[in-house]
Design a protein around this motif. Structure first.
Motif, PDB file in Angstrom:
ATOM      1  N   ALA A   6      29.133  12.072 -24.195  1.00 39.38           N
ATOM      2  CA  ALA A   6      28.314  11.219 -23.332  1.00 39.38           C
ATOM      3  C   ALA A   6      26.950  10.949 -23.950  1.00 39.38           C
ATOM      4  CB  ALA A   6      28.149  11.861 -21.965  1.00 39.38           C
ATOM      5  N   LYS A   7      26.519  11.831 -24.827  1.00 37.37           N
ATOM      6  CA  LYS A   7      25.244  11.635 -25.518  1.00 37.37           C
ATOM      7  C   LYS A   7      25.427  10.859 -26.826  1.00 37.37           C
ATOM      8  CE  LYS A   7      21.843  14.421 -25.166  1.00 37.37           C
ATOM      9  NZ  LYS A   7      20.883  15.550 -25.248  1.00 37.37           N
ATOM     10  N   ASN A   8      26.679  10.391 -27.035  1.00 36.03           N
ATOM     11  CA  ASN A   8      27.016   9.534 -28.184  1.00 36.03           C
ATOM     12  C   ASN A   8      26.870  10.221 -29.545  1.00 36.03           C
ATOM     13  OD1 ASN A   8      27.690   7.184 -26.638  1.00 36.03           O
ATOM     14  ND2 ASN A   8      25.492   6.879 -26.285  1.00 36.03           N
ATOM     15  N   TYR A   9      27.086  11.521 -29.563  1.00 37.16           N
ATOM     16  CA  TYR A   9      27.120  12.210 -30.849  1.00 37.16           C
ATOM     17  C   TYR A   9      28.451  11.925 -31.535  1.00 37.16           C
ATOM     18  CZ  TYR A   9      23.111  15.343 -29.989  1.00 37.16           C
ATOM     19  OH  TYR A   9      21.867  15.876 -29.777  1.00 37.16           O
ATOM     20  N   PRO A  10      28.460  11.453 -32.776  1.00 44.03           N
ATOM     21  CA  PRO A  10      29.712  11.436 -33.540  1.00 44.03           C
ATOM     22  C   PRO A  10      30.078  12.882 -33.888  1.00 44.03           C
ATOM     23  CG  PRO A  10      28.072   9.951 -34.497  1.00 44.03           C
ATOM     24  CD  PRO A  10      27.356  10.829 -33.520  1.00 44.03           C
ATOM     25  N   MET A  11      31.311  13.267 -33.547  1.00 44.60           N
ATOM     26  CA  MET A  11      31.753  14.646 -33.786  1.00 44.60           C
ATOM     27  C   MET A  11      32.913  14.663 -34.771  1.00 44.60           C
ATOM     28  SD  MET A  11      31.417  16.412 -30.006  1.00 44.60           S
ATOM     29  CE  MET A  11      32.060  15.057 -29.012  1.00 44.60           C
ATOM     30  N   HIS A  12      32.914  15.681 -35.625  1.00 45.13           N
ATOM     31  CA  HIS A  12      33.917  15.808 -36.677  1.00 45.13           C
ATOM     32  C   HIS A  12      34.383  17.258 -36.759  1.00 45.13           C
ATOM     33  CE1 HIS A  12      32.108  11.963 -37.786  1.00 45.13           C
ATOM     34  NE2 HIS A  12      30.944  12.586 -37.826  1.00 45.13           N
ATOM     35  N   MET A  13      35.543  17.452 -37.370  1.00 48.76           N
ATOM     36  CA  MET A  13      36.141  18.777 -37.501  1.00 48.76           C
ATOM     37  C   MET A  13      36.238  19.152 -38.979  1.00 48.76           C
ATOM     38  SD  MET A  13      37.525  21.316 -35.839  1.00 48.76           S
ATOM     39  CE  MET A  13      37.725  20.535 -34.227  1.00 48.76           C
ATOM     40  N   LEU A  58      27.718  15.921 -35.608  1.00 50.35           N
ATOM     41  CA  LEU A  58      28.080  17.297 -35.306  1.00 50.35           C
ATOM     42  C   LEU A  58      29.415  17.634 -35.968  1.00 50.35           C
ATOM     43  CD1 LEU A  58      27.408  17.256 -31.431  1.00 50.35           C
ATOM     44  CD2 LEU A  58      25.744  17.445 -33.305  1.00 50.35           C
ATOM     45  N   PHE A  59      29.466  18.788 -36.618  1.00 52.60           N
ATOM     46  CA  PHE A  59      30.696  19.263 -37.246  1.00 52.60           C
ATOM     47  C   PHE A  59      31.113  20.568 -36.579  1.00 52.60           C
ATOM     48  CE2 PHE A  59      28.785  16.470 -40.302  1.00 52.60           C
ATOM     49  CZ  PHE A  59      29.843  15.825 -40.908  1.00 52.60           C
ATOM     50  N   PHE A  60      32.400  20.673 -36.260  1.00 51.10           N
ATOM     51  CA  PHE A  60      32.934  21.852 -35.579  1.00 51.10           C
ATOM     52  C   PHE A  60      34.021  22.503 -36.413  1.00 51.10           C
ATOM     53  CE2 PHE A  60      31.046  19.664 -32.028  1.00 51.10           C
ATOM     54  CZ  PHE A  60      30.742  20.651 -31.096  1.00 51.10           C
ATOM     55  N   ASP A  61      34.116  23.816 -36.261  1.00 50.85           N
ATOM     56  CA  ASP A  61      35.300  24.569 -36.664  1.00 50.85           C
ATOM     57  C   ASP A  61      36.299  24.494 -35.506  1.00 50.85           C
ATOM     58  OD1 ASP A  61      36.916  26.603 -38.048  1.00 50.85           O
ATOM     59  OD2 ASP A  61      36.187  27.952 -36.482  1.00 50.85           O
ATOM     60  N   ASN A  66      47.741  18.607 -28.817  1.00 52.66           N
ATOM     61  CA  ASN A  66      48.376  19.258 -27.670  1.00 52.66           C
ATOM     62  C   ASN A  66      47.364  19.913 -26.731  1.00 52.66           C
ATOM     63  OD1 ASN A  66      51.173  18.656 -28.218  1.00 52.66           O
ATOM     64  ND2 ASN A  66      51.039  20.060 -29.938  1.00 52.66           N
ATOM     65  N   ALA A  67      46.227  20.318 -27.274  1.00 51.60           N
ATOM     66  CA  ALA A  67      45.172  20.892 -26.436  1.00 51.60           C
ATOM     67  C   ALA A  67      44.303  19.806 -25.802  1.00 51.60           C
ATOM     68  CB  ALA A  67      44.311  21.843 -27.258  1.00 51.60           C
ATOM     69  N   GLY A  68      44.554  18.558 -26.178  1.00 48.06           N
ATOM     70  CA  GLY A  68      43.838  17.444 -25.560  1.00 48.06           C
ATOM     71  C   GLY A  68      42.414  17.251 -26.038  1.00 48.06           C
ATOM     72  N   ILE A  69      42.115  17.658 -27.283  1.00 41.14           N
ATOM     73  CA  ILE A  69      40.741  17.500 -27.775  1.00 41.14           C
ATOM     74  C   ILE A  69      40.633  16.619 -29.015  1.00 41.14           C
ATOM     75  CG2 ILE A  69      39.942  19.686 -26.769  1.00 41.14           C
ATOM     76  CD1 ILE A  69      40.156  20.921 -29.586  1.00 41.14           C
ATOM     77  N   ASP A  70      41.738  16.101 -29.497  1.00 44.14           N
ATOM     78  CA  ASP A  70      41.685  15.311 -30.729  1.00 44.14           C
ATOM     79  C   ASP A  70      40.850  14.040 -30.585  1.00 44.14           C
ATOM     80  OD1 ASP A  70      43.763  14.506 -28.966  1.00 44.14           O
ATOM     81  OD2 ASP A  70      44.679  13.307 -30.549  1.00 44.14           O
ATOM     82  N   GLN A  71      40.824  13.472 -29.374  1.00 43.49           N
ATOM     83  CA  GLN A  71      40.149  12.197 -29.193  1.00 43.49           C
ATOM     84  C   GLN A  71      38.636  12.296 -29.293  1.00 43.49           C
ATOM     85  OE1 GLN A  71      41.570  13.916 -26.763  1.00 43.49           O
ATOM     86  NE2 GLN A  71      40.307  13.890 -24.910  1.00 43.49           N
ATOM     87  N   TYR A  72      38.099  13.507 -29.278  1.00 42.34           N
ATOM     88  CA  TYR A  72      36.649  13.672 -29.364  1.00 42.34           C
ATOM     89  C   TYR A  72      36.131  13.525 -30.800  1.00 42.34           C
ATOM     90  CZ  TYR A  72      36.766  15.604 -24.619  1.00 42.34           C
ATOM     91  OH  TYR A  72      36.942  15.790 -23.263  1.00 42.34           O
ATOM     92  N   PHE A  73      37.032  13.637 -31.779  1.00 44.66           N
ATOM     93  CA  PHE A  73      36.593  13.767 -33.166  1.00 44.66           C
ATOM     94  C   PHE A  73      36.896  12.519 -33.996  1.00 44.66           C
ATOM     95  CE2 PHE A  73      37.147  17.919 -31.351  1.00 44.66           C
ATOM     96  CZ  PHE A  73      35.956  18.526 -31.703  1.00 44.66           C
ATOM     97  N   THR A  74      35.856  12.031 -34.643  1.00 44.62           N
ATOM     98  CA  THR A  74      35.986  10.839 -35.480  1.00 44.62           C
ATOM     99  C   THR A  74      36.742  11.157 -36.752  1.00 44.62           C
ATOM    100  OG1 THR A  74      33.865  10.063 -34.621  1.00 44.62           O
ATOM    101  CG2 THR A  74      34.724   8.958 -36.584  1.00 44.62           C
TER     102      THR A  74
END
Length: 231
Positions: free
Chosen positions: A120-127, A6-9, A142-150
């Motif tokens: 939790a569904k083990n999707y590798p996520m990227h930005m 999964l890739f996010f903006d 600072n928003a606490g979301i960096d750890q979600y992204f590989t």
């Protein structure tokens, strides 16, 4: 699962850019006493700045101006709209804006809950973001979301900006995946959605305001929690 990566903006998709930007501009408006220097209201200053910023970002994406031009001119032009030609003030506001903005932490509703669900569904996520490297990394931390992204791919490091195919190809290669196994989640039709489509990647158009569009994305959502119905 059809999608393996999964890739996010970032801005306007997860990180609430408008709220964070307005809070930062208000701090600058007050700290530099712009009301005492002839700016009638914060609202007028904000409208001026945002208009110049959007036009300059468009020129930057098209390669007409440099990063420094973008950072300086948006404040210089906004101040000149109120007949304030003060270079020292321009440079101070430019510097302080970049120091304050990344520490703002407003996210769109249920951002963390949705990222937790996907993790939790083990999707590798990227930005994939057009922002500047240092600023974008600070925002996420600072928003606490960096750890979600590989992988966090910024235009500054990739040497290309959305919607150009090179930044998407760079991010796909960095993640070790393919376009057909990936999906892009973003709010910008031209940059995120058509950009991803251009390299053969499916898309989720995050579109809370439901503006008219001239292209049909793979999926359209009005709230981040709707990703749970897709992924």
């Amino acid at each position: 699962m059809k999608y393996k990566h999964l890739f996010f903006d970032l801005d306007h998709t997860l990180w609430d850019f408008e709220t964070n930007e307005q809070e930062t501009l208000l701090e600058l408006y007050n700290s530099h006493n712009l009301s005492g220097r002839g700016v009638p209201s914060f609202e007028e200053f904000s409208i001026s700045y945002v208009g110049h910023n959007e036009r300059l970002w468009d020129r930057f994406r098209k390669g007409f101006i440099t990063r420094n031009d973008l950072r300086d001119k948006r404040f210089r032009l906004a101040l000149l709209d109120f007949k304030i030609g003060d270079e020292k003030l321009t440079q101070a506001m430019c510097k302080e804006f970049l120091e304050i903005l990344p520490y703002k932490t407003a996210l769109f509703p249920e951002t963390v809950e949705t990222l937790d669900y996907l993790a939790a569904k083990n999707y590798p996520m990227h930005m994939i973001t057009n922002g500047f490297e240092e600023t974008q990394l600070l925002k996420m931390k600072n928003a606490g979301i960096d750890q979600y992204f590989t992988h966090i791919v910024t235009s500054e490091v990739a040497g290309s900006l959305k919607p150009y195919k090179e930044i998407f190809e760079y991010a796909i290669a960095k993640a070790g995946t393919t376009a057909t196994e990936s999906i892009m989640v973003g709010d910008a039709m031209e940059l995120d959605i058509k950009g991803a489509h251009g390299v053969g990647m499916d898309q989720v158009y995050f579109n809370p305001a439901k503006p008219p569009v001239d292209f049909t994305p793979t999926f359209t959502i009005g709230h981040l929690r709707e990703l749970k119905e897709i992924l």
